[in-house]
Design a protein around this motif. Structure first.
Motif, PDB file in Angstrom:
ATOM      1  N   GLU A 174       0.831  -1.202   0.000  1.00 13.34           N
ATOM      2  CA  GLU A 174       0.000   0.000   0.000  1.00 13.34           C
ATOM      3  C   GLU A 174       0.868   1.255   0.000  1.00 13.34           C
ATOM      4  O   GLU A 174       1.967   1.267   0.561  1.00 13.34           O
ATOM      5  CB  GLU A 174      -0.932  -0.018   1.212  1.00 13.34           C
ATOM      6  N   PRO A 175       0.388   2.330  -0.634  1.00  9.57           N
ATOM      7  CA  PRO A 175       1.189   3.549  -0.743  1.00  9.57           C
ATOM      8  C   PRO A 175       1.377   4.261   0.586  1.00  9.57           C
ATOM      9  O   PRO A 175       0.500   4.248   1.451  1.00  9.57           O
ATOM     10  CB  PRO A 175       0.394   4.418  -1.719  1.00  9.57           C
ATOM     11  N   GLY A 192      -1.241   4.811  10.854  1.00 18.70           N
ATOM     12  CA  GLY A 192      -1.436   3.920   9.721  1.00 18.70           C
ATOM     13  C   GLY A 192      -2.479   2.860   9.995  1.00 18.70           C
ATOM     14  O   GLY A 192      -3.298   2.520   9.124  1.00 18.70           O
ATOM     15  N   LEU A 193      -2.475   2.325  11.203  1.00 19.60           N
ATOM     16  CA  LEU A 193      -3.468   1.319  11.590  1.00 19.60           C
ATOM     17  C   LEU A 193      -4.877   1.881  11.463  1.00 19.60           C
ATOM     18  O   LEU A 193      -5.777   1.236  10.902  1.00 19.60           O
ATOM     19  CB  LEU A 193      -3.199   0.865  13.020  1.00 19.60           C
ATOM     20  N   ALA A 194      -5.082   3.094  11.971  1.00 18.01           N
ATOM     21  CA  ALA A 194      -6.403   3.715  11.914  1.00 18.01           C
ATOM     22  C   ALA A 194      -6.832   3.973  10.475  1.00 18.01           C
ATOM     23  O   ALA A 194      -8.005   3.750  10.115  1.00 18.01           O
ATOM     24  CB  ALA A 194      -6.401   5.017  12.715  1.00 18.01           C
ATOM     25  N   ARG A 199     -10.194   2.404   5.818  1.00 20.92           N
ATOM     26  CA  ARG A 199     -10.196   2.130   4.378  1.00 20.92           C
ATOM     27  C   ARG A 199     -10.745   0.746   4.057  1.00 20.92           C
ATOM     28  O   ARG A 199     -11.370   0.542   3.006  1.00 20.92           O
ATOM     29  CB  ARG A 199      -8.775   2.278   3.846  1.00 20.92           C
ATOM     30  N   LEU A 200     -10.536  -0.205   4.952  1.00 22.61           N
ATOM     31  CA  LEU A 200     -11.009  -1.572   4.715  1.00 22.61           C
ATOM     32  C   LEU A 200     -12.427  -1.815   5.207  1.00 22.61           C
ATOM     33  O   LEU A 200     -12.908  -2.949   5.198  1.00 22.61           O
ATOM     34  CB  LEU A 200     -10.049  -2.572   5.376  1.00 22.61           C
ATOM     35  N   VAL A 223      -7.884  -8.235  11.168  1.00 25.21           N
ATOM     36  CA  VAL A 223      -6.982  -8.276  10.013  1.00 25.21           C
ATOM     37  C   VAL A 223      -5.912  -7.202  10.108  1.00 25.21           C
ATOM     38  O   VAL A 223      -4.716  -7.477   9.946  1.00 25.21           O
ATOM     39  CB  VAL A 223      -7.778  -8.117   8.698  1.00 25.21           C
ATOM     40  N   VAL A 224      -6.312  -5.950  10.383  1.00 22.27           N
ATOM     41  CA  VAL A 224      -5.320  -4.877  10.414  1.00 22.27           C
ATOM     42  C   VAL A 224      -4.389  -5.032  11.617  1.00 22.27           C
ATOM     43  O   VAL A 224      -3.201  -4.669  11.544  1.00 22.27           O
ATOM     44  CB  VAL A 224      -5.974  -3.475  10.391  1.00 22.27           C
ATOM     45  N   TRP A 225      -4.913  -5.585  12.714  1.00 21.39           N
ATOM     46  CA  TRP A 225      -4.065  -5.819  13.896  1.00 21.39           C
ATOM     47  C   TRP A 225      -3.019  -6.888  13.595  1.00 21.39           C
ATOM     48  O   TRP A 225      -1.841  -6.730  13.930  1.00 21.39           O
ATOM     49  CB  TRP A 225      -4.930  -6.238  15.079  1.00 21.39           C
TER      50      TRP A 225
END
Length: 319
Positions: A174-175, A192-194, A199-200, A223-225
């Motif tokens: 991801e950019p 970034g996590l937030a 976004r997801l 997933v993001v964690w």
């Protein structure tokens, strides 16, 4: 005449969102704190200067005499000349912070990098106390590292050592705001996590604490964690193989989640180091106050004041 016990230093931690100042007494305790937005009047430099002046005036109102001030910022910091060469989140470019604040206050000014200053605090009285070789990574809006070797934070040839947030952990991923793709900061910083969570399909506006609380029940949060802890574990393995630290200290918002965060990070680090034992990974003793205490240490050293082992240590929690 002011007595020695009334002498203090001023400590200022400039962040992308807020500027935090403190009057720190001879005993290492914060006697007064002050926080303002970084972008007051849409001029971060003006905001920093104004807070420093207010902090000095507040110290004098307390009956304390400031001996020096320490100001720490993110970005590329020329500590020798007291110039912030570049700090993207603050829109700083070649800001002569030492000269500006020194002219405003008439005090000696120590200018430092926020992560390296946090590393100084952890070495003096925190999770790396007594160690000459360790890493500190505050995981906040972005990610930088204090690389401490032989007891000294390493600035690097251009003052940019420790910018590990832009280490590629997912090449082609991801950019990132820096222009690259797949940077550690995209996946494992609190900011970034937030952003990834929203976004997801996660709840917009959720911070790292809310996401941590939702990991057990929200598949997007899980997933993001997982992505964050795996990416960080991979990055820590690379840093371990390069630098062989005696200890890794993690701070910032994600570290506040405790074992929910540390257990998978340690597992990912261990899995990436099949042939050697990983270094211990511990939580910062100072948390969000590490850079500010480090700024106070820098100010005391500049003023020729002693910084005994354990100076400024966090007070024990009650209970």
């Amino acid at each position: 005449m002011t007595q020695p016990e009334d002498q203090c230093v001023l400590a200022v931690d400039v962040g992308g969102t807020t500027i935090k100042g403190a009057v720190v007494g001879e005993d290492g305790r914060r006697r007064h704190t002050l926080t303002v937005p970084s972008r007051a009047d849409d001029d971060p430099v003006k905001a920093v200067r104004s807070l420093c002046v207010q902090l000095r005036d507040d110290a004098l109102d307390l009956g304390a005499t400031p001996a020096a001030i320490g100001v720490v910022t993110p970005g590329l910091v020329d500590e020798t000349n007291g110039v912030v060469r570049y700090a993207a989140n603050l829109r700083f470019r070649n800001v002569p912070l030492r000269a500006l604040v020194g002219d405003d206050l008439g005090l000696p000014v120590a200018v430092g990098h926020d992560a390296r200053a946090a590393g100084v605090a952890e070495a003096v009285a925190g999770a790396a106390r007594g160690l000459d070789n360790f890493l500190l990574l505050p995981l906040g809006t972005g990610i930088a590292a204090a690389v401490v070797v032989h007891g000294e934070p390493v600035p690097g040839a251009t003052g940019s050592a420790g910018e590990v947030g832009h280490m590629p952990v997912h090449p082609g991923g991801e950019p990132c705001s820096c222009g690259q793709r797949g940077c550690l900061e995209v996946y494992a910083s609190a900011g970034g996590l937030a952003r990834r969570y929203a976004r997801l399909g996660g709840t917009p506006g959720s911070d790292s604490r809310a996401i941590a609380d939702a990991v057990a029940t929200d598949p997007v949060a899980a997933v993001v964690w997982n992505d964050a802890t795996q990416a960080l574990g991979t990055a820590l393995a690379t840093l371990t193989l390069t630098l062989d630290p005696a200890r890794i200290v993690l701070g910032g918002g994600l570290a506040d989640a405790g074992e929910l965060f540390f257990d998978p990070v340690r597992d990912a680090l261990r899995a990436a180091l099949a042939w050697r034992t990983p270094p211990p990974v511990l939580r910062s003793a100072f948390g969000a106050q590490a850079a500010q205490i480090g700024a106070a240490v820098l100010a005391r050293r500049l003023a020729g004041l002693s910084v005994p082992d354990g100076w400024g240590a966090p007070e024990p929690e009650e209970g």
